[in-house]
Design a protein around this motif. Structure first.
Motif: not given
Length: 343
Positions: A265-269, A327-335
């Protein structure tokens, strides 16, 4: 394959059953569900189900006719294991994982069918779309707009130790019979979980042998059984396993096929909670007690409570990852995490 001791399992509460008239009713039941439920006959019209009702060989022929010519990953257990795919005495695995064409795997199952000492053979979590042509189109449950991972599980009689998964799950029996024994998420302490980094299939599993529980070694398992629910599914039946519910799974027939659907139910990203737990064990668990208490307080503040007090003093445009994740903030945090972990 040995049946579970009825003196232990006969008192377990049955999983509730619901009736759904159509896809809309199934969707409503899934959205409302906080506990597991069974739908009898949900996929009984699948051609694969009809083939399996004729025989295990007919089900195998149906699948083989649609399999792509590529290696399948298969677990082959030891003779005399009773189908239990688990640890050996040295905490290695009591099975080998090999690659083979599906025709080779099914050919061996044909040769061993009916032999009491045949080694268990199990093909787990095979992606339906990647490994078969036309199988999904002819055999699928209508789950509306959910973005699902569709997997097929095939094999001889097996016992898979209790474990849990993060996504929600709809498990549909296409051939053979399966018994599911489920436990609420909070029962993990009473299931005596094994290692996190050395597992049969990527998830920590219960160390309890459900066919021969050792209550001296695992006394709290009696409490887990008080909260357990059980169902035996026939071809065409389906079971909804909510996210994080523990499930012990048995294939009871000479040949068993299950198709399941996972969704979130939560976004896959968003990240995987298990990764956060693993990192916390590496970074926090072995700190001095006063430092652990500090980090527990911070985790409560930023993650579990996450109240308006966390951000109300920060301009909205400057809140970064303290704002709702995108999506953008998750990507930055993952990086950022990847760079930090590579140091």
């Amino acid at each position: 394959m040995a049946e579970a001791d009825p003196g232990i399992f006969s008192s377990i509460a049955p999983i509730r059953e619901v009736t759904v008239a159509d896809a809309a009713a199934l969707d409503a039941a899934l959205r409302a569900a906080k506990t597991p439920f069974v739908v009898r006959g949900l996929v009984e019209d699948w051609p694969l189900v009809q083939a399996g009702l004729r025989s295990g060989k007919a089900a195998r022929d149906y699948l083989l006719a649609r399999a792509r010519p590529r290696p399948f990953t298969v677990a082959v257990g030891t003779r005399g294991s009773g189908g239990r795919l688990f640890y050996d005495a040295a905490m290695g695995m009591n099975f080998q994982t090999v690659q083979a064409q599906l025709g080779e795997v099914f050919g061996q199952i044909d040769l061993d069918e009916g032999k009491a000492d045949a080694p268990p053979v199990y093909l787990a979590s095979i992606d339906v779309h990647d490994f078969f042509d036309g199988l999904h189109a002819a055999n699928h449950a209508d789950l509306g707009e959910r973005s699902c991972i569709a997997s097929i599980w095939m094999g001889t009689p097996t016992r898979i130790a209790a474990h849990n998964d993060f996504p929600d799950n709809l498990a549909c029996v296409a051939a053979g019979r399966r018994r599911f024994t489920l436990f609420p998420p909070d029962q993990f302490r009473n299931l005596y979980l094994g290692p996190i980094d050395n597992t049969p299939a990527g998830r920590a599993v219960s160390m309890v042998d459900f066919h021969a529980p050792d209550f001296a070694a695992h006394p709290r398992f009696r409490e887990a059984l008080r909260h357990a629910q059980v169902a035996e599914l026939a071809p065409g039946d389906a079971l909804h396993i909510p996210s994080t519910w523990w499930h012990h799974v048995e294939g009871l027939a000479p040949f068993n096929v299950l198709v399941n659907y996972w969704w979130r139910d939560t976004p896959r990203w968003l990240g995987q909670p298990q990764d956060a737990l693993n990192h916390a064990m590496m970074a926090i668990r072995d700190l001095p007690a006063d430092e652990k208490a500090h980090w527990r307080d911070l985790l409560d503040y930023y993650v579990f409570e996450n109240s308006e007090d966390v951000v109300k003093h920060i301009p909205a445009e400057a809140r970064g990852v303290l704002a709702p994740m995108t999506t953008e903030s998750t990507g930055r945090l993952r990086a950022y995490l990847l760079r930090a972990l590579s140091r």
